[in-house]
Design an enzyme around this catalytic site. Structure first.
Site, mmCIF file in Angstrom:
data_model
loop_
_atom_site.group_PDB
_atom_site.id
_atom_site.type_symbol
_atom_site.label_atom_id
_atom_site.label_comp_id
_atom_site.label_asym_id
_atom_site.label_seq_id
_atom_site.Cartn_x
_atom_site.Cartn_y
_atom_site.Cartn_z
ATOM 1 N N ASP A 120 0.816 -1.147 0.009
ATOM 2 C CA ASP A 120 -0.005 -0.182 0.000
ATOM 3 C C ASP A 120 0.792 1.316 -0.106
ATOM 4 O OD1 ASP A 120 0.694 -0.331 2.545
ATOM 5 O OD2 ASP A 120 -1.054 0.411 3.525
ATOM 6 N N ILE A 143 3.569 -9.805 2.048
ATOM 7 C CA ILE A 143 3.184 -11.159 2.750
ATOM 8 C C ILE A 143 1.873 -10.915 3.422
ATOM 9 C CG2 ILE A 143 5.533 -11.712 2.673
ATOM 10 C CD1 ILE A 143 5.265 -11.060 5.680
ATOM 11 N N ASP A 144 1.466 -9.566 3.929
ATOM 12 C CA ASP A 144 0.416 -9.428 4.673
ATOM 13 C C ASP A 144 -1.032 -9.731 4.010
ATOM 14 O OD1 ASP A 144 2.383 -8.491 6.446
ATOM 15 O OD2 ASP A 144 2.044 -6.352 5.890
ATOM 16 N N ARG A 179 4.154 -27.831 27.486
ATOM 17 C CA ARG A 179 3.936 -26.347 27.727
ATOM 18 C C ARG A 179 2.833 -25.725 26.813
ATOM 19 N NH1 ARG A 179 10.360 -25.356 27.110
ATOM 20 N NH2 ARG A 179 10.862 -25.308 29.305
ATOM 21 N N MET A 186 3.631 -12.066 11.544
ATOM 22 C CA MET A 186 3.380 -10.994 10.926
ATOM 23 C C MET A 186 1.893 -10.773 10.356
ATOM 24 S SD MET A 186 6.973 -10.033 9.011
ATOM 25 C CE MET A 186 8.493 -9.263 9.851
ATOM 26 N N GLY A 187 1.846 -9.394 9.914
ATOM 27 C CA GLY A 187 0.384 -9.316 9.222
ATOM 28 C C GLY A 187 -0.170 -7.663 9.319
ATOM 29 N N ARG A 188 0.860 -6.887 10.118
ATOM 30 C CA ARG A 188 0.386 -5.694 10.367
ATOM 31 C C ARG A 188 -0.990 -5.506 10.964
ATOM 32 N NH1 ARG A 188 1.559 -1.161 5.916
ATOM 33 N NH2 ARG A 188 0.147 -2.444 4.813
ATOM 34 N N GLU A 240 0.709 -10.147 14.876
ATOM 35 C CA GLU A 240 1.297 -9.038 15.655
ATOM 36 C C GLU A 240 0.444 -7.801 15.871
ATOM 37 O OE1 GLU A 240 4.529 -7.722 12.994
ATOM 38 O OE2 GLU A 240 3.195 -7.063 11.311
ATOM 39 N N ARG A 281 5.779 -20.466 26.890
ATOM 40 C CA ARG A 281 6.899 -19.889 26.255
ATOM 41 C C ARG A 281 6.479 -19.053 25.077
ATOM 42 N NH1 ARG A 281 9.256 -21.157 29.858
ATOM 43 N NH2 ARG A 281 11.110 -22.544 30.492
ATOM 44 N N HIS A 287 11.153 -12.100 10.463
ATOM 45 C CA HIS A 287 11.359 -11.843 8.943
ATOM 46 C C HIS A 287 11.754 -13.178 8.315
ATOM 47 C CE1 HIS A 287 11.627 -7.758 10.779
ATOM 48 N NE2 HIS A 287 11.488 -7.353 9.572
#
Ligand code: F6P
Length: 363
Positions: A120, A143-144, A179, A186-188, A240, A281, A287
């Site tokens: 964008d 990638i988003d 656990r 990622m992905g904004r 994220e 954890r 990246h």
């Protein structure tokens, strides 16, 4: 009608995505078929103002790059020509619009049209340059997968594959230690990567920005998961940009001072541990989701987009972006592509599938 185009340029802007080199190769080969010359601009528009920053790309320079990650032209998500940072004598920074200088530099190089590959941010720049008279076409990259007006952007499928592989690997270590493992993807401000890889990787909880989460629901699901087998464990996937009900997305200062989305996985992990007492954890895949070569789907999509961008120039479709409208690649106005961020629709089939499978989406 004979096309007046003789020479085109290509640049790659913003964060890299698997498939950039495949687009470059397709543009060069398809343009040569038209009898045009192709020039590459280094690091988005920066190369226009540097010695040797604009150079000829031909069949031999794009040989063997289809499968390669990154971009042979380099890229940057700094130095927007619409807001170019200039340091004043007193050390303070001012911003100036350098778009006319970009258009003049392209003219000096004898460039008739530009193929701008970007997300964008880069396509907003391309759109502004088009409005100032530059002949430009766009190719949607990120990638988003958050660009409007295209069903998919190239790079997304590869990122999903990488993330799914990471989630698969977390299962064995989570199980061995009983656990909770929380992975940040990622992905904004869109949850495409987290949702798609989370469902494919059979996560127990998936948190995306489109659905603000409630920790009571998350912890209830985790407890239920532990009661299912003798050796309980749980996998939590967090985009994220995800945030709690009534809260805000989590930002971090990166080395060099840039502020970026990040840190939500550790926040969620701490909360899970505090509330359930279960060993937890967290990790950030980061990246790795952008690195490496494109998978077969993204290679093909990138090659299709590159070839379509050349046809768009041939047909005079300036100010447009190539877009996937399955099964076709077509042209859409750049203004439409940058009008909004494409987030995951809450009534989408994949959201519905996650719910049907008992995956907790935090609500
Ligand atoms: O837009 C692609 C992307 O990888 C986002 O998912 C992420 O938030 C951002 O870029 C990271 O940017 P940078 O490369 O500056 O760390």
């Amino acid at each position: 009608m004979e096309s007046k185009i003789k020479r085109i340029a290509i640049n790659t802007g913003g964060g890299d995505a698997p498939g950039l080199n495949a687009v470059i190769r397709a543009v060069v080969l398809a343009a040569e078929e038209q009898g045009w010359e192709v020039f590459g601009i280094e690091r988005s528009y920066d190369g226009l103002f540097e010695d040797g920053g604009v150079y000829r790309l031909d069949r031999s320079t794009v040989r063997g790059i289809t499968h390669m990650g990154g971009t042979i032209l380099g890229t940057t998500n700094r130095g927007n020509p619409l807001r170019w940072p200039v340091t004043r004598p007193d050390g303070t920074v001012a911003y100036e619009d350098r778009s006319q200088a970009v258009i003049d530099a392209l003219k000096d190089h004898g460039i008739d049209a530009l193929v701008a590959i970007g997300g964008d941010g880069s396509l907003t720049i391309a759109h502004a340059l088009f409005q100032q008279g530059l002949k430009v076409v766009g190719v949607p990259k990120t990638i988003d997968n958050d660009l409007a007006a295209t069903n998919l952007t190239f790079g997304f499928q590869t990122a999903v594959e990488t993330a799914t592989d990471a989630i698969d690997r977390l299962h064995s270590t989570a199980q061995a230690h009983e656990r909770v493992m929380v992975i940040e993807l990622m992905g904004r401000n869109a949850g495409w990567i987290a949702l798609y890889s989370g469902v494919a990787g059979t996560a127990d909880v998936i948190l995306i920005p489109e659905i603000p989460y409630d920790m009571d629901e998350v912890c209830e699901k985790i407890d239920a998961r532990y009661h299912m087998g003798r050796r309980g464990f749980a996998i939590v996937v967090v985009a994220e940009g995800a945030y709690p009900k009534g809260g805000k997305p989590h930002f971090e200062r990166k080395a060099g001072g840039q502020i970026r989305l990040g840190g939500v996985a550790e926040e969620v992990a701490l909360e899970i541990f505090t509330r359930t007492g279960r060993e937890t954890r967290s990790l950030v895949l980061g990246h790795l989701q952008r690195g490496g070569g494109p998978n077969a789907y993204d290679r093909l999509l990138s090659l299709r987009f590159g070839a379509a961008a050349v046809k768009l120039i041939r047909d005079g479709g300036f100010g447009c972006m190539v877009a996937l409208d399955p099964p076709n690649v077509l042209a859409v106005p750049l203004g439409q592509a940058i009008s909004r961020i494409k987030t995951v629709p809450l009534d989408s089939d994949v959201v519905d599938t996650a719910r049907s499978l008992g995956i907790c989406l935090g609500d």
